[in-house]
Design a protein around this motif. Structure first.
Motif, PDB file in Angstrom:
ATOM      1  N   ASN A  36       0.808  -1.219   0.000  1.00 27.13           N
ATOM      2  CA  ASN A  36       0.000   0.000   0.000  1.00 27.13           C
ATOM      3  C   ASN A  36       0.840   1.268   0.000  1.00 27.13           C
ATOM      4  OD1 ASN A  36      -2.370  -1.439  -0.041  1.00 27.13           O
ATOM      5  ND2 ASN A  36      -2.527  -1.525   2.193  1.00 27.13           N
ATOM      6  N   LYS A  37       2.151   1.128   0.154  1.00 25.24           N
ATOM      7  CA  LYS A  37       3.019   2.311   0.205  1.00 25.24           C
ATOM      8  C   LYS A  37       3.567   2.716  -1.158  1.00 25.24           C
ATOM      9  CE  LYS A  37       4.401   1.765   4.962  1.00 25.24           C
ATOM     10  NZ  LYS A  37       5.438   2.022   5.922  1.00 25.24           N
ATOM     11  N   TYR A  38       3.507   1.814  -2.127  1.00 23.89           N
ATOM     12  CA  TYR A  38       4.088   2.087  -3.436  1.00 23.89           C
ATOM     13  C   TYR A  38       3.086   1.823  -4.546  1.00 23.89           C
ATOM     14  CZ  TYR A  38       8.325   1.901  -0.677  1.00 23.89           C
ATOM     15  OH  TYR A  38       9.265   2.121   0.277  1.00 23.89           O
ATOM     16  N   THR A  39       3.240   2.535  -5.623  1.00 25.12           N
ATOM     17  CA  THR A  39       2.409   2.315  -6.806  1.00 25.12           C
ATOM     18  C   THR A  39       3.298   2.507  -8.032  1.00 25.12           C
ATOM     19  OG1 THR A  39       0.300   2.844  -7.857  1.00 25.12           O
ATOM     20  CG2 THR A  39       1.599   4.721  -7.037  1.00 25.12           C
ATOM     21  N   ILE A  40       2.718   2.354  -9.190  1.00 23.46           N
ATOM     22  CA  ILE A  40       3.464   2.489 -10.443  1.00 23.46           C
ATOM     23  C   ILE A  40       2.996   3.750 -11.149  1.00 23.46           C
ATOM     24  CG2 ILE A  40       3.837   1.444 -12.709  1.00 23.46           C
ATOM     25  CD1 ILE A  40       3.570  -1.279 -11.279  1.00 23.46           C
ATOM     26  N   SER A  41       3.947   4.471 -11.696  1.00 23.52           N
ATOM     27  CA  SER A  41       3.673   5.707 -12.427  1.00 23.52           C
ATOM     28  C   SER A  41       4.078   5.520 -13.886  1.00 23.52           C
ATOM     29  CB  SER A  41       4.466   6.851 -11.806  1.00 23.52           C
ATOM     30  OG  SER A  41       4.408   7.992 -12.615  1.00 23.52           O
ATOM     31  N   TYR A  42       3.191   5.919 -14.810  1.00 23.48           N
ATOM     32  CA  TYR A  42       3.450   5.858 -16.250  1.00 23.48           C
ATOM     33  C   TYR A  42       3.586   7.293 -16.747  1.00 23.48           C
ATOM     34  CZ  TYR A  42       1.615   1.145 -15.653  1.00 23.48           C
ATOM     35  OH  TYR A  42       1.395  -0.135 -15.226  1.00 23.48           O
ATOM     36  N   VAL A  74       6.683   4.490  -7.499  1.00 32.29           N
ATOM     37  CA  VAL A  74       6.624   5.749  -6.760  1.00 32.29           C
ATOM     38  C   VAL A  74       5.914   5.538  -5.429  1.00 32.29           C
ATOM     39  CG1 VAL A  74       6.637   7.194  -8.842  1.00 32.29           C
ATOM     40  CG2 VAL A  74       4.470   6.439  -7.874  1.00 32.29           C
ATOM     41  N   SER A  75       6.084   6.499  -4.544  1.00 34.29           N
ATOM     42  CA  SER A  75       5.374   6.483  -3.268  1.00 34.29           C
ATOM     43  C   SER A  75       3.888   6.616  -3.550  1.00 34.29           C
ATOM     44  CB  SER A  75       5.858   7.649  -2.406  1.00 34.29           C
ATOM     45  OG  SER A  75       4.994   7.859  -1.328  1.00 34.29           O
ATOM     46  N   ALA A  76       3.070   5.810  -2.925  1.00 30.21           N
ATOM     47  CA  ALA A  76       1.621   5.848  -3.168  1.00 30.21           C
ATOM     48  C   ALA A  76       1.002   7.162  -2.703  1.00 30.21           C
ATOM     49  CB  ALA A  76       0.947   4.675  -2.471  1.00 30.21           C
ATOM     50  N   LEU A  79       3.334  11.268  -5.899  1.00 28.15           N
ATOM     51  CA  LEU A  79       3.913  10.773  -7.142  1.00 28.15           C
ATOM     52  C   LEU A  79       5.335  11.311  -7.279  1.00 28.15           C
ATOM     53  CD1 LEU A  79       0.956  10.922  -9.687  1.00 28.15           C
ATOM     54  CD2 LEU A  79       1.940   8.934  -8.567  1.00 28.15           C
ATOM     55  N   VAL A  80       6.204  10.777  -6.456  1.00 27.60           N
ATOM     56  CA  VAL A  80       7.619  11.167  -6.501  1.00 27.60           C
ATOM     57  C   VAL A  80       8.436   9.907  -6.680  1.00 27.60           C
ATOM     58  CG1 VAL A  80       7.365  13.233  -5.088  1.00 27.60           C
ATOM     59  CG2 VAL A  80       7.851  11.063  -3.986  1.00 27.60           C
ATOM     60  N   GLU A  81       9.560  10.016  -7.374  1.00 29.87           N
ATOM     61  CA  GLU A  81      10.405   8.857  -7.594  1.00 29.87           C
ATOM     62  C   GLU A  81      11.048   8.419  -6.290  1.00 29.87           C
ATOM     63  OE1 GLU A  81      13.161   9.696 -10.706  1.00 29.87           O
ATOM     64  OE2 GLU A  81      11.583   9.897 -12.201  1.00 29.87           O
ATOM     65  N   LEU A  82      11.229   7.117  -6.163  1.00 27.40           N
ATOM     66  CA  LEU A  82      11.837   6.557  -4.960  1.00 27.40           C
ATOM     67  C   LEU A  82      13.351   6.559  -5.054  1.00 27.40           C
ATOM     68  CD1 LEU A  82       9.611   3.411  -4.497  1.00 27.40           C
ATOM     69  CD2 LEU A  82       9.440   5.576  -3.312  1.00 27.40           C
ATOM     70  N   ASN A  86      15.844   0.447  -0.664  1.00 29.71           N
ATOM     71  CA  ASN A  86      14.838  -0.554  -1.016  1.00 29.71           C
ATOM     72  C   ASN A  86      14.527  -0.609  -2.507  1.00 29.71           C
ATOM     73  OD1 ASN A  86      13.605   1.932  -1.027  1.00 29.71           O
ATOM     74  ND2 ASN A  86      11.621   1.143  -0.344  1.00 29.71           N
ATOM     75  N   VAL A  87      15.287   0.071  -3.351  1.00 29.91           N
ATOM     76  CA  VAL A  87      15.034   0.051  -4.785  1.00 29.91           C
ATOM     77  C   VAL A  87      16.242  -0.464  -5.547  1.00 29.91           C
ATOM     78  CG1 VAL A  87      13.232   1.782  -5.016  1.00 29.91           C
ATOM     79  CG2 VAL A  87      15.582   2.505  -4.845  1.00 29.91           C
ATOM     80  N   THR A  88      15.967  -1.048  -6.696  1.00 26.86           N
ATOM     81  CA  THR A  88      17.028  -1.466  -7.609  1.00 26.86           C
ATOM     82  C   THR A  88      16.876  -0.637  -8.874  1.00 26.86           C
ATOM     83  OG1 THR A  88      15.695  -3.103  -8.735  1.00 26.86           O
ATOM     84  CG2 THR A  88      16.823  -3.829  -6.725  1.00 26.86           C
ATOM     85  N   GLU A  89      17.817  -0.771  -9.785  1.00 30.08           N
ATOM     86  CA  GLU A  89      17.728  -0.013 -11.039  1.00 30.08           C
ATOM     87  C   GLU A  89      16.529  -0.457 -11.869  1.00 30.08           C
ATOM     88  OE1 GLU A  89      21.232   0.478 -13.314  1.00 30.08           O
ATOM     89  OE2 GLU A  89      22.459   0.863 -11.557  1.00 30.08           O
ATOM     90  N   ASP A  90      16.021  -1.672 -11.610  1.00 30.62           N
ATOM     91  CA  ASP A  90      14.863  -2.168 -12.349  1.00 30.62           C
ATOM     92  C   ASP A  90      13.576  -1.414 -12.021  1.00 30.62           C
ATOM     93  OD1 ASP A  90      16.424  -4.045 -13.536  1.00 30.62           O
ATOM     94  OD2 ASP A  90      15.774  -5.708 -12.285  1.00 30.62           O
ATOM     95  N   VAL A  91      13.592  -0.531 -11.027  1.00 31.84           N
ATOM     96  CA  VAL A  91      12.404   0.201 -10.632  1.00 31.84           C
ATOM     97  C   VAL A  91      12.125   1.358 -11.597  1.00 31.84           C
ATOM     98  CG1 VAL A  91      11.327   1.485  -8.757  1.00 31.84           C
ATOM     99  CG2 VAL A  91      12.654  -0.537  -8.264  1.00 31.84           C
ATOM    100  N   TYR A  92      13.076   1.685 -12.442  1.00 34.15           N
ATOM    101  CA  TYR A  92      12.920   2.731 -13.451  1.00 34.15           C
ATOM    102  C   TYR A  92      13.165   2.078 -14.803  1.00 34.15           C
ATOM    103  CZ  TYR A  92      14.031   5.364  -9.238  1.00 34.15           C
ATOM    104  OH  TYR A  92      14.070   5.844  -7.962  1.00 34.15           O
TER     105      TYR A  92
END
Length: 167
Positions: A36-42, A74-76, A79-82, A86-92
């Motif tokens: 619930n803390k993260y979502t996807i941004s297009y 992104v943070s749910a 809408l800001v990039e993480l 807790n992130v890898t390069e695959d998140v972008y």
């Protein structure tokens, strides 16, 4: 660590006259407590208005072409990039969604008769299959078919026609 995945086999679709949605991305390796803390941004450029769009739903495109879409976790709440541990390069990831052109076959009539000294002209054509005609009609396209040529002596010749797609 979070990562991002998408069904890349579905990144190319054939034009069908309707808006077609890019496949939804999903966040992998995420614990239940973080879902619930993260979502996807297009992020993409809207083809008709040329405006930059940021949305949490995968975009849809109608016309044939290649569309670049940046997909980010992104943070749910914002809408800001993480950034952080807790992130890898695959998140972008940048993806290309392609709507491939649809070939429509135009068939002109064949016309024969016994030679009588007069010009033989056949200015008739059929637009593809029933599905082709349905897509063209639903898309509001009127094909302007213009013909040239005739047969003036005994023998045969190919039909020649031109198709204009009015704007």
């Amino acid at each position: 660590k979070l990562s991002l995945s998408m069904d890349e086999a579905r990144l190319s679709v054939s034009y069908n006259g309707q808006k077609q949605q890019m496949p939804e991305a999903e966040i992998l390796d995420i614990s239940e407590s973080l879902k619930n803390k993260y979502t996807i941004s297009y992020n993409y450029t809207e083809p008709e208005t040329k405006a930059r769009v940021t949305d949490t739903k995968a975009p849809s495109f109608k016309d044939a072409g290649v569309y670049s879409v940046s997909v980010n976790v992104v943070s749910a709440n914002k809408l800001v990039e993480l950034k952080g541990d807790n992130v890898t390069e695959d998140v972008y990831k940048n993806y290309e969604f392609e709507v491939t052109p649809r070939e429509v076959k135009i068939t002109s009539d064949s016309y024969t008769r016994e030679y009588d000294g007069t010009e033989l002209v056949s200015h008739n054509a059929a637009v593809g299959t029933e599905e082709d005609r349905t897509i063209i009609s639903a898309d509001g396209i009127h094909l302007d078919i213009q013909y040239s040529g005739s047969q003036k002596v005994v023998g045969s010749s190919d039909n020649v026609f031109y198709i204009n797609k009015p704007n």
